[in-house]
Design a protein around this motif. Structure first.
Motif, PDB file in Angstrom:
ATOM      1  N   VAL A 171      38.607 -87.097 -62.319  1.00  0.00           N
ATOM      2  CA  VAL A 171      38.414 -86.008 -61.094  1.00  0.00           C
ATOM      3  C   VAL A 171      37.871 -87.053 -60.363  1.00  0.00           C
ATOM      4  CG1 VAL A 171      36.786 -83.990 -60.319  1.00  0.00           C
ATOM      5  CG2 VAL A 171      37.258 -84.077 -63.163  1.00  0.00           C
ATOM      6  N   LEU A 172      38.935 -86.541 -59.368  1.00  0.00           N
ATOM      7  CA  LEU A 172      37.960 -87.464 -58.031  1.00  0.00           C
ATOM      8  C   LEU A 172      37.537 -86.489 -57.129  1.00  0.00           C
ATOM      9  CD1 LEU A 172      41.044 -89.812 -57.975  1.00  0.00           C
ATOM     10  CD2 LEU A 172      39.089 -90.387 -59.321  1.00  0.00           C
ATOM     11  N   GLU A 173      36.181 -86.617 -56.247  1.00  0.00           N
ATOM     12  CA  GLU A 173      36.186 -86.130 -54.518  1.00  0.00           C
ATOM     13  C   GLU A 173      36.887 -87.030 -53.349  1.00  0.00           C
ATOM     14  OE1 GLU A 173      33.809 -85.156 -51.796  1.00  0.00           O
ATOM     15  OE2 GLU A 173      33.438 -86.134 -52.205  1.00  0.00           O
ATOM     16  N   ALA A 174      36.871 -86.355 -52.622  1.00  0.00           N
ATOM     17  CA  ALA A 174      37.511 -87.051 -51.231  1.00  0.00           C
ATOM     18  C   ALA A 174      37.172 -85.369 -50.204  1.00  0.00           C
ATOM     19  CB  ALA A 174      39.094 -87.379 -51.425  1.00  0.00           C
ATOM     20  N   MET A 175      37.267 -85.738 -48.928  1.00  0.00           N
ATOM     21  CA  MET A 175      36.939 -85.121 -47.568  1.00  0.00           C
ATOM     22  C   MET A 175      36.291 -82.912 -48.509  1.00  0.00           C
ATOM     23  SD  MET A 175      40.272 -86.318 -46.125  1.00  0.00           S
ATOM     24  CE  MET A 175      39.367 -85.423 -44.043  1.00  0.00           C
ATOM     25  N   LYS A 176      35.399 -83.812 -49.087  1.00  0.00           N
ATOM     26  CA  LYS A 176      34.402 -82.331 -49.639  1.00  0.00           C
ATOM     27  C   LYS A 176      35.390 -81.131 -50.671  1.00  0.00           C
ATOM     28  CE  LYS A 176      32.045 -82.038 -45.470  1.00  0.00           C
ATOM     29  NZ  LYS A 176      31.668 -81.562 -44.282  1.00  0.00           N
ATOM     30  N   MET A 177      36.178 -81.912 -50.774  1.00  0.00           N
ATOM     31  CA  MET A 177      36.894 -81.866 -52.160  1.00  0.00           C
ATOM     32  C   MET A 177      36.820 -82.327 -53.979  1.00  0.00           C
ATOM     33  SD  MET A 177      40.190 -80.456 -49.921  1.00  0.00           S
ATOM     34  CE  MET A 177      41.183 -79.709 -51.219  1.00  0.00           C
ATOM     35  N   GLU A 178      36.898 -81.235 -54.753  1.00  0.00           N
ATOM     36  CA  GLU A 178      37.108 -82.084 -55.875  1.00  0.00           C
ATOM     37  C   GLU A 178      38.954 -81.793 -56.228  1.00  0.00           C
ATOM     38  OE1 GLU A 178      34.418 -81.195 -59.506  1.00  0.00           O
ATOM     39  OE2 GLU A 178      33.197 -82.082 -58.029  1.00  0.00           O
ATOM     40  N   MET A 179      39.164 -83.301 -57.081  1.00  0.00           N
ATOM     41  CA  MET A 179      41.245 -82.668 -57.244  1.00  0.00           C
ATOM     42  C   MET A 179      40.921 -82.790 -58.780  1.00  0.00           C
ATOM     43  SD  MET A 179      43.182 -84.515 -54.530  1.00  0.00           S
ATOM     44  CE  MET A 179      42.128 -86.287 -54.409  1.00  0.00           C
ATOM     45  N   GLU A 180      41.410 -82.850 -59.920  1.00  0.00           N
ATOM     46  CA  GLU A 180      41.351 -83.344 -61.042  1.00  0.00           C
ATOM     47  C   GLU A 180      43.743 -83.997 -61.150  1.00  0.00           C
ATOM     48  OE1 GLU A 180      41.256 -79.793 -63.780  1.00  0.00           O
ATOM     49  OE2 GLU A 180      39.221 -79.912 -63.749  1.00  0.00           O
ATOM     50  N   ILE A 181      43.052 -85.176 -61.692  1.00  0.00           N
ATOM     51  CA  ILE A 181      44.809 -85.731 -61.587  1.00  0.00           C
ATOM     52  C   ILE A 181      44.529 -85.832 -62.532  1.00  0.00           C
ATOM     53  CG2 ILE A 181      45.081 -88.048 -61.505  1.00  0.00           C
ATOM     54  CD1 ILE A 181      44.349 -86.494 -58.621  1.00  0.00           C
ATOM     55  N   ARG A 182      45.696 -85.471 -63.369  1.00  0.00           N
ATOM     56  CA  ARG A 182      46.999 -85.256 -64.399  1.00  0.00           C
ATOM     57  C   ARG A 182      47.864 -87.010 -65.144  1.00  0.00           C
ATOM     58  NH1 ARG A 182      45.981 -80.315 -66.327  1.00  0.00           N
ATOM     59  NH2 ARG A 182      44.397 -78.864 -64.843  1.00  0.00           N
ATOM     60  N   SER A 183      47.967 -86.661 -66.080  1.00  0.00           N
ATOM     61  CA  SER A 183      49.082 -87.373 -66.529  1.00  0.00           C
ATOM     62  C   SER A 183      50.275 -87.285 -66.882  1.00  0.00           C
ATOM     63  CB  SER A 183      48.635 -88.330 -67.329  1.00  0.00           C
ATOM     64  OG  SER A 183      49.402 -89.026 -68.034  1.00  0.00           O
ATOM     65  N   GLU A 184      50.908 -87.060 -65.758  1.00  0.00           N
ATOM     66  CA  GLU A 184      52.249 -86.742 -66.067  1.00  0.00           C
ATOM     67  C   GLU A 184      53.085 -87.319 -67.404  1.00  0.00           C
ATOM     68  OE1 GLU A 184      55.119 -86.771 -62.668  1.00  0.00           O
ATOM     69  OE2 GLU A 184      53.567 -84.986 -61.308  1.00  0.00           O
ATOM     70  N   VAL A 185      53.129 -87.716 -68.046  1.00  0.00           N
ATOM     71  CA  VAL A 185      53.678 -88.369 -68.597  1.00  0.00           C
ATOM     72  C   VAL A 185      52.686 -88.543 -70.309  1.00  0.00           C
ATOM     73  CG1 VAL A 185      54.905 -89.580 -67.570  1.00  0.00           C
ATOM     74  CG2 VAL A 185      52.968 -91.615 -68.789  1.00  0.00           C
ATOM     75  N   ALA A 186      53.027 -88.494 -71.479  1.00  0.00           N
ATOM     76  CA  ALA A 186      52.290 -89.146 -72.965  1.00  0.00           C
ATOM     77  C   ALA A 186      51.832 -90.181 -72.776  1.00  0.00           C
ATOM     78  CB  ALA A 186      52.520 -88.271 -73.396  1.00  0.00           C
ATOM     79  N   GLY A 187      51.394 -90.793 -73.982  1.00  0.00           N
ATOM     80  CA  GLY A 187      50.977 -91.916 -74.608  1.00  0.00           C
ATOM     81  C   GLY A 187      49.345 -92.171 -74.768  1.00  0.00           C
ATOM     82  N   ARG A 188      49.083 -93.841 -74.978  1.00  0.00           N
ATOM     83  CA  ARG A 188      48.517 -93.852 -75.725  1.00  0.00           C
ATOM     84  C   ARG A 188      47.226 -94.735 -73.945  1.00  0.00           C
ATOM     85  NH1 ARG A 188      45.555 -94.895 -80.856  1.00  0.00           N
ATOM     86  NH2 ARG A 188      47.803 -94.684 -81.621  1.00  0.00           N
ATOM     87  N   VAL A 189      46.051 -94.585 -73.918  1.00  0.00           N
ATOM     88  CA  VAL A 189      45.020 -95.016 -73.901  1.00  0.00           C
ATOM     89  C   VAL A 189      44.253 -96.470 -73.641  1.00  0.00           C
ATOM     90  CG1 VAL A 189      43.059 -94.899 -71.658  1.00  0.00           C
ATOM     91  CG2 VAL A 189      43.880 -92.839 -72.551  1.00  0.00           C
ATOM     92  N   ALA A 190      45.093 -97.418 -72.447  1.00  0.00           N
ATOM     93  CA  ALA A 190      44.776 -98.930 -72.806  1.00  0.00           C
ATOM     94  C   ALA A 190      43.699 -99.051 -72.237  1.00  0.00           C
ATOM     95  CB  ALA A 190      46.202 -99.874 -72.928  1.00  0.00           C
ATOM     96  N   GLU A 191      43.674 -98.616 -71.240  1.00  0.00           N
ATOM     97  CA  GLU A 191      42.348 -99.190 -70.619  1.00  0.00           C
ATOM     98  C   GLU A 191      42.066 -97.811 -69.702  1.00  0.00           C
ATOM     99  OE1 GLU A 191      40.459-103.388 -68.126  1.00  0.00           O
ATOM    100  OE2 GLU A 191      42.769-103.030 -68.454  1.00  0.00           O
ATOM    101  N   VAL A 192      40.610 -97.977 -69.070  1.00  0.00           N
ATOM    102  CA  VAL A 192      39.932 -97.272 -68.201  1.00  0.00           C
ATOM    103  C   VAL A 192      39.338 -97.552 -66.206  1.00  0.00           C
ATOM    104  CG1 VAL A 192      38.019 -95.333 -67.266  1.00  0.00           C
ATOM    105  CG2 VAL A 192      39.413 -95.219 -69.989  1.00  0.00           C
TER     106      VAL A 192
END
Length: 595
Positions: A556-577
């Protein structure tokens, strides 16, 4: 203003178009003005217009425009005797108003006690209830642990609302119990970021209402009047985009009831200054419900000025100087109709994604009945640290349709280059049958007025997945699509494979309004999600080793007083955050890496 008035020098504790607006009225009254500015606004019009300007800190609002000590220091250094807070920022902060008074300065607005009472939405509901003003079912401020039981008593759908602040920040509509916890958390985060207070409460969500508000004025001599009503029903995410006065479609009886309720409420709390009482009206009925009171000037005050011929800023200053209102209620006249369009650096065709950047060209419309309120000039920047709105275009006509047609023409003449704006989209809204016939409500924009790709300025004729434009020394600019909770957004990414910390420019110069169907990231199919703009990381929803599905929220990101949930368009295993909660992230930077 009388030369015997103790008011001589006004410090404008704000920025942008409202600071410009206040300075203009001060000039007409013969008052000296002091502008304040952050590093991001050093060359802004309000800084150049004022008689004196004082730097108050770096770009982030909390280090400048929300820094009470810096503002009071600027007032002392400049010899100001009065502080006008404008709207937003600290305009409804009772602590700021109290600090201004304690420093021996005049605050242009109501007393700290009234600001605190009416700024607390729960306390304001109690005042309205005591005045006999209808209220939607709701609660007091509550915690997440109390929400489920309270929500069951109210029923769904309901809305989670910030208990302090305004402007639609900190609001989430909840359709079922399963959505409640996250809505409480998200509304609290947004309210905390916008107002410094994260408390929330619940209210019944009214289906398809109109948003109607009444402008009130009170002086220090016991007089309270109203200046008619406004309709602000064209909204997205509870943020107003088009406002008009008077509100269309009200019966004389309903209009009178709304005005009477607003004046009664203001008189009950001893209101002094300009304020707005907001209501939700159920179309086709005489029913209305109290929403909130804004203890400040409104962004949409200009439409009231156009139909009344009054200068609300000048009246605020005269009231603050102790003068009585120069007219009675019977002397207020409403002439014609006025409509306003807010011009924001947002892309309606990318779900109103904020797009900070430099406005390379700005040409404003001219003509009879046209008014432009802008806070920057060509070459100025819409900074990512502040709200995306940088101007307003208003039109006045003999009746609603003539004002509407005049505004449609004006928006067609407005020329902005360097950033996308809401202007072309709002022009199509103003021309829609539902707006023309005043059949719209607060949900029409998100429900019925989906931006048509064919109306997008510079809409591409081809179907290439990415568009590459050579640059002088930095490789290429690629436009890619990123999935968010509000649909896909497009972003310009500098370079072929940006890494964490790389930046990207959301350039929107003519010829670069190009879509990128099918692209999921800067590396093409299978690439991880990236930040669509410079932002703050509010939360990370995944961890290394986790299997994620396509469409799953990763951050979840916040910019210019707005929150945005960012989604992955592809499936996979998270290697690193790669995103760090609480930290900044640059546009184009990967949030995670996938295997």
């Amino acid at each position: 203003m009388s030369t015997s008035s103790p008011m001589r020098t006004v410090l404008v504790a704000n920025r942008g178009e409202i600071a410009v607006r206040i300075i203009r009225s001060c000039r007409e009254l013969g008052l000296r003005t002091v502008a304040v500015y952050s590093d991001a606004d050093a060359g802004a019009p309000h800084v150049r217009m004022a008689d004196e300007a004082v730097r108050i800190g770096p770009a982030p609002a909390r280090s400048s425009y929300l820094d009470v000590d810096a503002l009071l220091g600027a007032a002392k250094a400049s010899g100001a005797d009065t502080v006008h807070p404008g709207y937003g920022l600290l305009s409804e902060d009772a602590g700021f108003a109290e600090a201004v008074g304690a420093a021996g300065l005049t605050f242009v607005g109501p007393s700290p006690e009234v600001i605190a009472r009416m700024g607390d939405k729960v306390a304001a509901r109690a005042v309205a209830d005591g005045c006999g003003v209808p209220l939607p079912p709701g609660t007091g401020t509550l915690t997440a642990g109390q929400a489920a039981e309270a929500a069951a008593g109210i029923g769904f759908p309901l809305v989670v609302k910030a208990s302090f602040g305004g402007g639609g920040r900190g609001m989430r509509v909840v359709g079922s119990p399963a959505e409640l916890d996250e809505a409480m958390a998200a509304a609290g985060r947004e309210a905390g970021a916008a107002f410094g207070r994260s408390e929330v409460h619940l209210e019944r969500y009214l289906q398809r209402p109109r948003h109607v508000e009444v402008q009130v004025l009170g002086d220090g001599h016991g007089t309270v009047v109203h200046l008619g009503d406004r309709d602000c029903s064209v909204q997205r995410r509870h943020q107003k985009l088009i406002e008009e006065a008077p509100a269309p479609g009200l019966t004389p009886e309903l209009r009178s009831a709304l005005s009477e309720a607003a004046v009664t409420l203001a008189r009950t709390v001893g209101y002094v200054g300009a304020g707005t009482v907001e209501f939700l009206v159920l179309p086709g009925t005489s029913e209305f419900f109290f929403l909130e009171m804004n203890t400040r000037l409104q962004v949409e005050h200009g439409v009231t000025e156009l139909v009344t011929g009054l200068d609300l800023v000048a009246l605020q200053l005269r009231i603050a100087a102790g003068e009585p209102l120069p007219f009675t209620q019977d002397e207020v006249r409403i002439s014609g109709h006025a409509i306003q369009a807010r011009i924001a650096a947002e892309d309606p065709w990318a779900d109103f994604r904020p797009a900070p950047g430099t406005v390379s060209t700005l040409e404003l419309p001219l003509g009879p009945g046209i008014r432009n309120d802008f806070g920057l000039a060509a070459g100025g920047a819409v900074a990512p640290e502040y709200d995306s709105m940088f101007g307003k275009v208003l039109a006045h006509g003999a009746d609603r349709d003539s004002a509407r047609r005049r505004l449609v023409a004006a928006l067609g003449e407005l020329r902005v280059e360097g950033v996308p704006t809401t202007a072309p989209y709002l022009r199509t809204v103003l021309s829609s049958a539902s707006f023309t016939e005043a059949r719209h409500d607060t949900g029409s924009l998100e429900r019925d007025w989906t931006p048509d790709p064919a109306d997008r300025p510079g809409a591409p004729s081809g179907t290439a997945e990415t568009v590459e434009t050579p640059t002088v020394s930095s490789g290429t600019i690629r436009r890619v699509r990123i999935a968010t909770d509000r649909g896909p957004v497009e972003v310009a990414v500098l370079g072929r494979a940006p890494r964490s910390g790389a930046s990207a420019s959301p350039s929107r110069r003519p010829g670069r309004e190009s879509a990128a169907p099918g692209a999921s990231g800067p590396g093409g199919a299978g690439a991880p999600p990236i930040a669509p703009m410079d932002a703050t990381v509010v939360a990370v929803r995944v961890e290394p080793g986790q299997e994620i599905a396509a469409g799953e929220v990763v951050a979840v990101l916040e910019a210019m007083k707005m929150e945005m949930e960012i989604r992955s368009e592809v499936a996979g295993r998270v290697a690193e955050v790669l995103a760090v909660p609480g930290g900044p992230i640059a546009a184009g930077s990967p949030l995670i890496s996938l295997t």
